[in-house]
Design a protein around this motif. Structure first.
Motif: not given
Length: 315
Positions: A112-127
């Protein structure tokens, strides 16, 4: 017959008063500590996110019974000088909607948070994940290796343990406990109970004097948060038993930060073991530090994030 009726009416009156008092406690907590970010909708699920700073993307995930405010107290503002920091309330906590119980565990939270990050423009963030949030970060790295560039595990729960589930979680994660005990806790347990618990979690270091006011203890005592947190904790051990066998698959630069005096998540069992299970892991042991290094050793945790970014070619 009249005695039974009188008792029934008294119980009903008490329960109505309890529900009213619980709702009042929740309203007061949300009014004093409202959401400060934005909401991202994923398949009908609203995830609360705070975004600050500029630079490479860094997602930060809080621990048990917490919310974004735990990480915005000290660490996120420090890292926002060099990163675009994205903080999520985990599903069911803070101001994020809960996931259905059959899919409420760390793998589904990570998705869920990976998808939310993508919605915010973060496709491959550090976590970065702290404590329970570290387990979610590990699930993210295992299940979505294409969507992560670096991993920072802070006091992370990572390997199976033998201690039994806390009695409070055994009660509040059960159907009867969720229906009866949880409203009683929300209605009658004062915020000072959470504040005392925070002092124990920070030990052996003292809790910062203004941390509780920033964190909002009443948010953790809401019925929805208590139920979600209890269920997360009740199913975590089985999830870790399955997940830890796959840590060898994690190939991204990994930094592990953990205090050697942590009485909540054991340093040797979780972080020393994890450092041997992930080929690309480096362990930073913080001598004498307890479970909250992101507050009492913020610079050390920030340095670990910088090392992960450099190893990932992001700096």
């Amino acid at each position: 017959m009249w005695i039974i009726l009188a008792i029934g009416l008294a119980v009903a009156a008490f329960w109505m008063f309890t529900l009213w008092r619980a709702a009042r406690h929740e309203a007061r907590a949300e009014a004093s500590h409202p959401p400060r970010g934005q909401f991202v909708e994923i398949d009908g699920l609203r995830i609360h996110a705070e975004v600050m700073g500029n630079g490479p993307d860094l997602v930060m995930i809080h621990g048990s019974n917490g919310n974004t405010r735990d990480l915005t107290y000290a660490l996120a503002p420090l890292l926002a000088r060099q990163f675009r920091v994205i903080l999520f309330d985990r599903p069911g906590l803070g101001f994020s909607d809960p996931l259905p119980k059959p899919s409420a565990g760390i793998a589904h939270q990570a998705a869920a948070m990976m998808q939310a990050a993508r919605e915010l423009g973060a496709d491959r963030p550090m976590v970065l994940g702290h404590s329970y949030g570290g387990a979610v970060a590990l699930a993210w790295a295992v299940h979505h290796p294409e969507a992560i560039s670096g991993l920072i595990a802070v006091s992370a729960a990572s390997n199976p343990w033998t201690t039994p589930l806390d009695p409070l979680y055994r009660v509040t994660s059960s159907p009867i406990g969720a229906a009866i005990a949880v409203p009683l806790i929300t209605a009658y347990v004062p915020d000072s109970y959470v504040i005392r618990s925070l002092q124990e979690v920070f030990a052996p270091q003292p809790e910062p004097p203004d941390y509780a006011a920033h964190f909002g203890p009443g948010l953790s005592l809401r019925r929805s948060s208590l139920r979600a947190n209890a269920w997360h904790r009740a199913i975590l051990l089985d999830e870790i038993r399955a997940l830890h066998r796959r840590y060898g698959e994690i190939a991204v630069p990994t930094e592990i930060v953990h205090g050697t005096a942590d009485d909540t998540v054991n340093f040797d069992l979780h972080s020393v073991s994890l450092s041997r299970q992930i080929p690309a892991a480096q362990l930073r042991a913080l001598a004498g530090i307890g479970h909250m290094p992101h507050h009492v050793a913020s610079e050390e945790v920030a340095a670990a994030v910088l090392r992960a970014a450099q190893r990932a070619g992001l700096r």
